[in-house]
Structures are given as structure tokens and as C-alpha cells.
Design a protein around this motif. Structure first.
Motif, PDB file in Angstrom:
ATOM      1  N   LYS A 166      36.856  41.800  29.677  1.00 16.73           N
ATOM      2  CA  LYS A 166      38.308  41.838  29.474  1.00 16.73           C
ATOM      3  C   LYS A 166      38.643  42.304  28.057  1.00 16.73           C
ATOM      4  N   GLU A 170      40.541  45.903  27.169  1.00 20.88           N
ATOM      5  CA  GLU A 170      41.812  45.866  26.441  1.00 20.88           C
ATOM      6  C   GLU A 170      41.719  46.657  25.140  1.00 20.88           C
ATOM      7  N   GLU A 197      40.204  38.327  36.362  1.00 22.44           N
ATOM      8  CA  GLU A 197      40.681  38.847  35.080  1.00 22.44           C
ATOM      9  C   GLU A 197      39.987  40.162  34.728  1.00 22.44           C
ATOM     10  N   THR A 198      38.719  40.266  35.062  1.00 19.73           N
ATOM     11  CA  THR A 198      37.976  41.494  34.789  1.00 19.73           C
ATOM     12  C   THR A 198      38.542  42.659  35.584  1.00 19.73           C
ATOM     13  N   THR A 200      41.546  42.966  36.927  1.00 17.89           N
ATOM     14  CA  THR A 200      42.891  43.289  36.457  1.00 17.89           C
ATOM     15  C   THR A 200      42.840  44.096  35.156  1.00 17.89           C
ATOM     16  N   ALA A 201      41.981  43.684  34.221  1.00 15.94           N
ATOM     17  CA  ALA A 201      41.840  44.420  32.960  1.00 15.94           C
ATOM     18  C   ALA A 201      41.298  45.821  33.201  1.00 15.94           C
ATOM     19  N   ASP A 204      44.189  47.998  34.486  1.00 16.56           N
ATOM     20  CA  ASP A 204      45.104  48.304  33.386  1.00 16.56           C
ATOM     21  C   ASP A 204      44.517  49.391  32.491  1.00 16.56           C
ATOM     22  N   TYR A 205      43.221  49.308  32.235  1.00 17.48           N
ATOM     23  CA  TYR A 205      42.555  50.327  31.427  1.00 17.48           C
ATOM     24  C   TYR A 205      42.621  51.698  32.094  1.00 17.48           C
TER      25      TYR A 205
END
Length: 544
Positions: A166, A170, A197-198, A200-201, A204-205
Motif C-alpha cells: 500500500k 501510494e 487495502e492492497t 484498492t491501492a 488507484d495507482y
């Protein structure tokens, strides 16, 4: 220090047995500001662990003040766990304590890490915990370094630790840095093996770097309708498809078809509309016009459609936006005005100028935004009035930004007057200074430095720090004298901005002064000094 602790311990053993028994019978006292039974801090636990050989001693509230002043935990042990012996015996220990205190370094442990090198940091990446790596990434972020990017990519390829992945996604995403696309796509395709969380991150990346090769994986994920991933997947899909026209068209049609055929819940509808706008595809315009013009549609969806049409910026959408300018709902009106930014024409200009008269502040804010995006010179008098008199700080700020975007002699004079008026609020002066520096740094640098010094002399901290931040990112040969002054006489923050000035302006003549900071007790400042010095030497070495 171990000798000091041992010495105190043996002297304690010489104290009266009665005093020892009193210490054993006394229950521990909670420290000031701490409730009984509250969990101890990590620092406290470390201090206790180091003092186990002093057994059966009672805590003392002085430990916190010792630690706060930078005394190492070993020295603070004497304060925290002094033995409960009779007063005459305790007086005998005072000279011993003074000896230990005066012969112990009084700098925090953090300062002893000033010699940290890239080699040390590489070892953190190779062997460190997620907490240690998170701290390292934050340091790299603060120092604006990319020297360890390759090592972080290698780490990401070989770990499933959610905290580490994560943090790396980010860190790379906020810089738009490529190199992790394959790992991010793998996280999506093998999401059952990864933490939420991984995944989702990773999405987003992929959106931030506009990874077109991730479109298929994102569409497949959306097709599963996994609730936990739907919103980030839709957002990432719109952004990832935006670089290639063919991919953007296909994605816009896919999203509009999904909206119509799958009847998604309201929480997804706005995200789909926004994602169509992010593709920038004209294929999505008919669908968006239908939403924006639909008076029966939810207001939030109409606003999202107007924003999306503005992002695409095609003239075929102009009639529906102009129509929405006179809508009964003030939120729709303000969004329609802001959406006019990329469009041109007399009708557009009249609508923007009229919006400055709207009593609803968001409509005036939208007019300022549209004026900035369109660089509308006709709006200058309205913007000047709003920058000086509007009662809403957001409107004043946006009006100043618009004046900065409209690069004329008139707007320069307006911004200069706003900056030099010492009765203006600090945010107005800071934003005006930023616009002036962006326009012509050399022309305003001397006045900027004078006003910054005046703010410091008057203890106007917010104004001084704001102007210092602007100066730190400026480029002008006229700033070298200020950089030297900040470097040699300033506080830590001022020294840091001086290093920024030296790096941004290639002040190689400051190399020797900067070298003196490479061993500074402040670890972060020392690392930054080494990095800046390295850049200056790469660019030709210090001036002779």
C-alpha cells in the motif's frame, strides 16, 4: 552508560534494607496525565526493559520531562526508577548522578542517525518491517528523492505485505511514476491472495499512471460486482483509459452501457458518470447530456454529468450547459457556470459575468473558476472586486488565482497591490505573492523578501511561513543572498528552504556551506544537505 547504571545499582545495594523493603511494599504510582491501568507507551516499555536490573523501584513522573528534553532513555532511567531509600542515603547518590549526566551525550537517538546513507536505507528495504519501510517512504517523500525507486519496485514484486505494498503504490501513484503496473494488475487478478487495502491501492495507482493495459482487468473486476472493489475499480477504469482514443471510446461505451443495462445502485451511478468524463471520449457525450438535461434526475447526478461534459470540453455539450446556468437549483447553476471554463463565445462570457452577481457563493466561485480556465479578460474588474471584498474566503482565493492566470499588465498591478497591502488577510497576501512569483520572480523578489522579513519582525507566523514556502520553490539568481542568510542563521525550517533554493537555482557557490550541514544533528536535514550537495556536484561542482 552500562557502567553508570551498574554503579548506581551497586550504590543502591548499599542503601538501608529498610528502605528497600519500603520500596517493595509501595505500589507503582501512575504518571501525571495518565490514568491508572492505561497502557504504557513503547518508549516507557523500553525504559522499563533497560532498567530491569534495578528491580522493585517505583516510577517517577520526572521521566517524561527527561525524555522530552532529549536525554537518552538510559539516563532517564535514573529519574524514572530511583530507589526509595532514606533521605540521607539518597543524598550520597547526587554526585554520582551528576557525573553520569555530564558524561552522557544529551542528544536524542534520532540525531545519532545523521550519518544514515543510501546503503543503510537499502538494508531497510531488504530486511525492514512494514513500519520501518513506511517511515523510510515518508522520508523519501519529504526529501523528494527517487534514488531508491528501483529497490522499492523489486520489493513490491516480491512481497504480499499489505502495509508495504500500500505504501509503495501510494508513493509511486502520487508522483505518477510508472514501473509497478504489472504488479498492480497481478494484485487485481489474484485479489483473493491479497489484502483488500492492497488491491484498492493497486487500482488507484493504475488510474493515476493511466495504465491502459489494465483496462481489461478492471472491466473484468467490475463485471463480478464485488461490492468491496466496485467504486475504486470504476474510478480507476475511467482514468486508465484516458490516454488512447480507441481505448477511451470503448471504455466510455462500456460504462454507459453498464449504467443503462445493469441498473447499478445510486452509489455507483455518480462514479460511472465521472469515469466517463475522465475518459475524455466524445462517445460518452449523448449519455451525459441526457443526465444533465433530465430535470427528473437526482441533482447530484446532474452535477456530475455537467462536470464530466466540462472535462471532455466538446462544443456539442454547450447548449445543455448554458441551459443549466438558469436552473432553479443553485447547486446546478453553480456547477453549470464552472463547467463553462473550457468553452468560448459571447454567450459563454455573458453567462460567466452574470454569475458574479449571484447571491449564492458557489455560483460566484464557479464564475471565478470558469474565468481562470478560460483566461477571460472581460472578467478582470469582477475578479478584482471579489478578491478585495467577497465575504467568502474561498471566493476571494479563487478570484486571485484567476487574476494570476490572466496574464496582463492590469492583473499584475492588481495582484501587486493586494500583496503589498499590509491590512489584507494573510491568505490573500500569500496567494497574491504566489501568483506574482509564478508570473515574474525577478521583478518581485526584492519586495517579497522585504515583506517576509517584516512579517517575521512582527511575529506574523502564518504570513512569514507562507511567504517562506513560496520563496523556497522560486527560481531566481537574486535569491542566492537570501539562501545564504537562511542557511547560516536560520532555524531548521529555514535551513531546509535554503537547501531547496540552492537545489532549484543551482547555487553551486553554496556547496561548502551546505557541506557543513551534512553532519547536522537533525538527521532529516543532514540527509537533505547530502542530497543537495550531490546534485550540485553532479551539475559541475562548486564554483571556484
Amino acid at each position: 552508560m552500562r557502567f553508570h547504571i551498574s554503579l548506581i545499582y551497586n550504590l543502591w545495594l548499599l542503601s538501608s534494607r529498610k528502605g528497600l523493603e519500603g520500596a517493595r511494599s509501595a505500589p507503582p504510582e501512575p504518571r501525571r496525565g495518565e490514568e491508572a491501568g492505561a497502557p504504557e507507551s513503547p518508549v516507557r516499555r523500553k525504559v522499563v526493559a533497560q532498567a530491569t536490573t534495578l528491580r522493585r523501584m517505583r516510577p517517577n513522573s520526572q521521566v517524561q520531562s527527561c525524555l522530552n528534553t532529549g536525554i537518552p532513555e538510559q539516563t532517564a532511567v535514573f529519574f524514572a526508577f530511583r530507589p526509595a531509600v532514606p533521605q540521607p542515603r539518597r543524598k550520597f547518590l547526587i554526585p554520582v548522578f551528576l557525573f553520569c549526566l555530564l558524561t552522557t551525550p544529551l542528544f536524542p537517538e534520532e540525531d545519532r542517525s545523521a550519518g544514515e546513507t543510501d546503503s543503510t536505507r537499502l538494508n531497510v528495504i531488504r530486511y525492514g518491517t512494514e513500519t520501518e519501510i513506511a517511515a523510510l517512504i515518508q522520508s523519501l517523500r519529504n526529501e523528494k528523492l527517487d534514488t531508491l525507486d528501483d529497490a522499492l519496485v523489486t520489493l513490491a514484486q516480491n512481497t504480499h505485505n499489505r502495509g508495504i505494498l500500500k505504501g509503495i503504490f501510494e508513493f509511486f501513484g502520487e508522483r505518477g511514476k510508472s514501473g509497478l503496473e504489472d504488479r498492480a494488475i497481478r494484485a487485481i487478478d489474484e485479489r483473493d491472495l491479497e489484502n483488500n487495502e492492497t488491491v484498492t491501492a493497486a487500482m488507484d495507482y493504475l488510474g493515476k499512471v493511466k495504465a491502459g493495459n489494465a483496462v481489461k482487468s478492471l472491466q473484468k473486476l467490475i463485471g463480478t460486482k464485488e461490492r468491496r472493489f466496485m467504486v475504486p475499480a470504476i474510478r480507476a477504469l475511467g482514468r486508465a483509459a484516458g490516454l488512447d482514443t480507441e481505448t477511451a471510446d470503448e471504455t466510455a461505451e462500456y460504462l454507459s452501457g453498464y449504467y443503462s443495462d445493469e441498473d447499478p445502485p445510486d452509489e455507483y451511478r455518480r462514479e460511472i458518470i465521472a469515469a466517463i468524463g475522465e475518459t475524455g471520449s466524445v462517445k460518452g457525450i449523448p449519455f451525459l447530456i441526457g443526465i444533465a438535461a433530465g430535470t427528473e434526475e437526482r441533482v447530484t447526478l446532474r452535477i456530475a454529468a455537467l462536470d464530466a461534459l466540462s472535462i471532455i470540453g466538446d462544443d456539442s455539450a454547450l447548449p445543455v450547459i448554458i441551459s443549466a446556468v438558469s436552473d432553479e437549483d443553485p447547486n446546478v447553476r453553480s456547477s453549470a457556470i464552472a463547467a463553462l471554463g473550457p468553452f468560448k463565445g459571447e454567450e459563454v462570457n455573458r453567462a460567466i459575468l452574470e454569475a458574479f452577481r449571484d447571491s449564492y457563493y458557489r455560483t460566484r466561485l464557479g464564475a471565478a473558476q470558469a474565468s481562470r480556465r478560460g483566461k477571460l479578460e472581460e472578467a478582470v474588474p469582477y475578479l478584482k472586486f471579489r478578491a478585495e471584498r467577497d465575504e467568502v474566503p474561498q471566493v476571494r482565493d479563487e478570484a486571485i488565482r484567476a487574476l494570476g492566470a490572466i496574464e496582463t499588465a492590469e492583473t499584475y498591478d492588481i495582484l501587486k497591490a493586494l500583496f503589498e497591502d499590509r491590512l489584507s488577510p494573510a491568505p490573500v497576501r500569500i496567494r497574491s505573492a504566489e501568483m506574482l512569483v509564478n508570473r515574474d520572480t525577478d521583478a518581485c523578489v526584492e519586495k517579497l523578501i522585504a515583506e517576509m522579513d517584516d512579517a517575521k519582525s512582527r511575529n506574523q507566523t502564518a504570513l512569514y511561513n507562507g511567504l517562506l514556502n513560496i520563496v523556497g520553490g522560486a527560481r531566481s539568481n537574486k535569491l542566492e543572498a537570501l539562501a545564504r542568510r537562511l542557511l547560516n542563521s536560520g532555524e531548521i525550517l529555514e535551513k531546509s528552504y535554503a537547501l531547496d533554493l540552492a537545489a532549484n537555482n543551482n547555487f553551486r557557490g553554496m556547496a561548502e556551506d551546505i557541506r557543513s550541514l551534512t553532519e547536522n544533528r537533525n538527521a532529516s536535514l543532514a540527509r537533505k544537505a547530502r542530497n543537495v550537495l550531490g546534485k550540485l556536484e553532479e551539475q559541475g561542482g562548486p564554483d571556484s
